[in-house]
Design a protein around this motif. Sequence first.
Motif: not given
Length: 244
Positions: A160, A182, A184, A243
Amino acid sequence: MKLQHYLGGLESLGPVSTETRVFVEEWEKRIFGIHTAMMALSSQLPLPATPSAFRTVWTWADLRKGAEAMNPFDYFKYRYYEKWLGGICGYFVANGYITEEELEARTAEYYADPDKPLPQDSAAPAAGTTIDQRVERYLMEGDSPKSDLDIAPAFKEGDAVHIRNVPSIVHTRLPGFLRNRSGVVETVYPGAYGYLTDTGTDGIGAPMPVYCVRFAVEELWPGNTEPNVTLYADLYATYVATAA
């Protein structure tokens, strides 16, 4: 980007042009040709030496910075290759090839007489000589941002990550709608990649890892997307952070 050159993700901008022709008018081919010749004469590839007086380096970033420096109202008023022409003219003025006054005077001449013959350089090489060969080889081989450097990536697939909100005083490669979002990591591309020139303030220039990052569009544009849609973006490492 926060600059007007990148419109992805912005809403309520009015109708979008669906023009599919690469060149709509003949003069656009000339602008593309000038840009291509400047790129070929700037290239560090092992291309034939030329007698050209072009002595500086011109890159895609220079072209884009020139367009983005325009007043936003002018930017949206002009056609695609008109923006290219503005960037090219600004570059030649900034690097001393011609003064702004000389450019304005020459422009006025052709406004007054569009059929006036173009100036001819008596010292210009004939067609088919090294400048043509250099441009043709550049078109076939191009430039690659990939570097031979081996730089270990900070993230792996499945991590992440958070996308930084980098400064955008000049050209940047980060889409504005991904700032402070945000995602991945979907793919870590092998090797390291740079940009053709340092963009100034956002950290691109030297080679670095590049990631493909996956985003859920409902988090990018809450309440204004279709369900079950995913967006993928290739991002330089300087834009990608741990993250929170």
